[in-house]
Write a protein that holds these residues in place. Structure first.
Motif, short mmCIF file in Angstrom:
data_model
loop_
_atom_site.label_atom_id
_atom_site.label_comp_id
_atom_site.label_asym_id
_atom_site.label_seq_id
_atom_site.Cartn_x
_atom_site.Cartn_y
_atom_site.Cartn_z
N ARG A 502 11.02 -14.32 29.45
CA ARG A 502 11.87 -13.78 29.87
C ARG A 502 11.67 -12.44 30.54
O ARG A 502 12.15 -11.93 31.78
N PHE A 503 10.91 -11.37 29.72
CA PHE A 503 10.71 -10.21 30.28
C PHE A 503 9.97 -10.31 31.66
O PHE A 503 10.13 -9.54 32.53
N GLU A 504 9.17 -11.28 31.76
CA GLU A 504 8.38 -11.52 32.84
C GLU A 504 9.16 -12.12 34.13
O GLU A 504 9.29 -11.71 35.16
N SER A 505 9.99 -13.19 33.79
CA SER A 505 10.74 -14.17 34.85
C SER A 505 11.83 -13.18 35.30
O SER A 505 12.26 -13.32 36.60
N ASP A 506 12.42 -12.26 34.46
CA ASP A 506 13.63 -11.41 35.02
C ASP A 506 13.23 -10.22 35.55
O ASP A 506 14.11 -9.44 36.03
N GLY A 507 12.10 -10.07 35.70
CA GLY A 507 11.49 -9.02 36.48
C GLY A 507 10.97 -7.50 35.77
O GLY A 507 10.70 -6.66 36.31
N GLY A 508 11.08 -8.03 34.29
CA GLY A 508 10.91 -6.44 33.45
C GLY A 508 9.46 -6.18 33.45
O GLY A 508 9.08 -4.81 33.92
N ALA A 509 8.56 -7.15 33.73
CA ALA A 509 7.13 -6.98 33.49
C ALA A 509 6.56 -5.96 34.95
O ALA A 509 5.90 -5.03 34.73
N LYS A 510 7.31 -6.46 35.85
CA LYS A 510 6.81 -5.86 37.40
C LYS A 510 7.61 -4.55 37.41
O LYS A 510 6.87 -3.60 37.97
N TRP A 511 8.91 -4.31 37.00
CA TRP A 511 9.53 -3.07 36.98
C TRP A 511 8.73 -2.06 35.90
O TRP A 511 8.41 -0.94 36.39
N SER A 512 8.09 -2.55 34.92
CA SER A 512 7.56 -1.55 33.84
C SER A 512 6.12 -1.17 34.42
O SER A 512 5.87 0.11 34.48
N GLN A 513 5.55 -1.94 35.21
CA GLN A 513 4.25 -1.56 35.78
C GLN A 513 4.43 -0.71 37.03
O GLN A 513 3.67 0.30 37.22
N LEU A 514 5.52 -0.80 37.70
CA LEU A 514 5.70 0.13 38.90
C LEU A 514 5.97 1.40 38.25
O LEU A 514 5.50 2.32 38.95
N ILE A 515 6.60 1.39 37.26
CA ILE A 515 6.87 2.88 36.49
C ILE A 515 5.64 3.40 36.06
O ILE A 515 5.55 4.55 36.34
N VAL A 516 5.03 2.60 35.53
CA VAL A 516 3.78 3.06 34.68
C VAL A 516 2.76 3.78 35.89
O VAL A 516 2.04 4.78 35.63
N ASP A 517 2.53 2.81 36.87
CA ASP A 517 1.80 3.13 38.30
C ASP A 517 2.24 4.58 38.63
O ASP A 517 1.40 5.58 39.02
N SER A 518 3.71 4.74 38.63
CA SER A 518 4.20 6.00 39.48
C SER A 518 3.79 7.36 38.46
O SER A 518 3.64 8.31 39.00
N LEU A 519 4.09 6.95 37.21
CA LEU A 519 3.69 7.83 36.21
C LEU A 519 2.10 8.54 36.27
O LEU A 519 2.03 9.59 36.10
N ASN A 520 1.43 7.54 36.32
CA ASN A 520 -0.02 7.80 36.25
C ASN A 520 -0.41 8.48 37.79
O ASN A 520 -1.37 9.25 37.79
N GLU A 521 0.08 8.05 38.70
CA GLU A 521 -0.07 8.62 40.31
C GLU A 521 0.36 9.89 40.23
O GLU A 521 -0.21 10.80 40.80
#
Length: 526
Positions: A502-521
């Motif tokens: 559900r975390f994957e299908s409801d967009g959580g995994a995508k949102w999480s990765q976008l935030i992680v990428d932005s923090l590391n950037e």
């Protein structure tokens, strides 16, 4: 104004809350941010070169850690106004609803914002990122307080800087939660204080299935309760630390210097499994999902459960006193962290911030925030309350305790009759300034000292998670989804596999990765 539009888009009560600033994705600076930068840089010069204008009125928004109506806030407000000659307006929502009301207030537009507001670190980073908070860096650097040499916790203040700028001033350390166990309950079931998770779980089992309260009935109590399975602010896991151990539901900085989302780690899945199994066994209060902190405290005082992870220090005495006032045994054992937990977490200190809509921020800083720790009458007010209302030096007997004329003592609580006050907003044991004239320095109870010492010797400092556009855009929805998944797993028994699908299908995994990428950037750009 972009800030107003962004807040009007709505704010969710969240976990990592840089949290609640949804609906904003542009990388450009807001008008308020630009204004903040100009105001902040000019503030120090204004403070240094000229007399700061004294405000006629200051409006503040606070939670229940500031003297409440039930504890005669009117007397507190009157005394503050006597000391300053300034009209003070206090906006104080119910403590458990504070984050909701705060979000609604910011969403309603800058014209409705208070001059000063009390913020947890989670909300602080997000509001600062979006230009809602005044940059007080130069004002702090040129302040009388900093120059006084009385500040003992300057590292606490430095820890609140975001990209080198200060948008809020802490007046105390962050402190944190420590696990308290009722000694009589341990004695009644023939157990010692636990040192491992296995022993901790065995204790919960005995408290749930045995007769720990000694009323002759087995199975009418339970082991532990908490105000939710996950907290509304960092460090999030502090009310049920023995179950979470090394797991964390939000963003963390790894040993390699890279940010990651702890919710996606196997350690968090293991923590959810521990919680689900203990809940299914009945060891955890079935109302945990909807409990507020006051609900938990009242149940603890009524002997409905025996293990309570709550604030170290003064609250050890509060819990003891309230148990005894309710006719229960008040002896509590503050536990060292179990082996698997390793250490408790000291939260990042709450801060007093000034909103960017404030017309006279330098004046509010000087006459409201800085004055709290003046080492005199105002610090006494914020620490102990009003003389002859919350504390006294009169010869009198309070709850069978007799005091001589001139002997400082706390009076009986108005909100919790049968107990004495221990502090007001500022806990003197956590103050970040030296206060030689503290009138109550010799009155700190041994239970509070013991609890605070154990916590201080067994804690690690939480860190601020920086905000980013991706954080502001997605973290509100991400946190709501995470909270829902945690509830499904623990309460409904949903499998870990299904939960993370559900975390994957409801967009959580995508949102999480976008935030992680932005923090590391953001980190790599420094």
């Amino acid at each position: 104004m972009r800030v107003k539009k962004m807040f009007a888009a709505g704010m969710a009560v969240t976990m990592a809350a840089s949290v609640a600033l949804s609906g904003c994705s542009s990388g450009s600076k807001t008008t308020a941010e630009a204004s903040n930068a100009e105001t902040g840089s000019a503030a120090g010069e204004a403070t240094a070169k000229s007399e700061v204008k004294k405000p006629e009125k200051i409006t503040i928004m606070v939670n229940g850690t500031v003297t409440t109506k039930a504890n005669n806030r009117d007397a507190f407000e009157k005394r503050w106004e006597e000391l300053t000659g300034i009209d003070l307006e206090i906006i104080q929502p119910d403590h458990d609803a504070y984050f909701d009301v705060m979000g609604q207030t910011f969403a309603s537009g800058p014209e409705n914002w208070p001059d000063a507001i009390l913020l947890s670190s989670s909300y602080y980073t997000g509001y600062a990122q979006e230009g809602a908070l005044w940059d007080m860096t130069d004002t702090w650097n040129n302040s009388e307080l900093k120059a006084s040499g009385r500040v003992t916790g300057e590292e606490v203040i430095d820890n609140m800087k975001i990209d080198g700028q200060l948008y809020g001033l802490p007046v105390t350390r962050g402190n944190g939660c420590i696990t308290y166990v009722k000694k009589k309950w341990l004695d009644n079931v023939g157990l010692q204080a636990p040192e491992t998770y296995e022993e901790y779980l065995n204790m919960l089992k005995a408290f749930t299935e045995g007769d720990p309260d000694g009323n002759g009935v087995k199975g009418d109590t339970y082991g532990v309760s908490a105000a939710g399975f996950i907290g509304q602010e960092a460090p999030f896991t502090n009310y049920l630390p023995e179950f979470y151990q090394d797991a964390y539901p939000s963003f963390e900085l790894g040993a390699d210097g890279k940010w990651f989302d702890g919710f996606t780690e196997d350690s968090f899945k293991d923590a959810l499994t521990r919680l689900r199994e203990a809940y299914a066994a009945g060891y955890i209060d079935k109302e945990t999902l909807t409990n507020g902190t006051k609900d938990c405290r009242n149940k603890f005082y009524e002997d409905k459960f025996g293990v309570f992870t709550y604030w170290a220090g003064t609250w050890a005495t509060n819990l003891k006193n309230n148990l005894e006032a309710n006719g229960k045994d008040g002896e509590l054992i503050p536990l060292k962290p179990i082996k698997e937990l390793g250490s408790y977490v000291e939260r990042t200190a709450p801060v007093w911030s000034i909103t960017s809509s404030c017309e006279n921020p330098e004046g509010v800083y000087k006459y409201f925030i800085e004055s709290m720790v003046d080492g005199g009458d105002m610090e006494t007010l914020w620490s102990y309350g009003v003389e002859d209302v919350h504390w006294s030096k009169k010869a009198e007997t309070i709850l069978e305790n007799t005091y001589k004329e001139g002997e400082f003592h706390q009076r009986e609580s108005l909100e919790q009759p049968g107990t004495q006050y221990t502090k007001q907003h500022i806990d003197p044991m956590l103050s970040i300034v030296k206060w030689d004239g503290d009138p109550g320095k010799d009155t700190v109870a041994e239970s509070a000292k013991e609890s605070q010492l154990i916590f201080n010797e067994n804690c690690r400092q939480d860190i601020i998670v920086p905000s980013s556009d991706a954080m502001a855009t997605y973290n509100g929805d991400l946190t709501t989804l995470k909270n829902s998944i945690i509830a499904d797993v623990v309460v409904q028994g949903t499998s870990i596999e299904e939960a993370y699908k559900r975390f994957e299908s409801d967009g959580g995994a995508k949102w999480s990765q976008l935030i992680v990428d932005s923090l590391n950037e953001k980190a790599s750009a420094k």
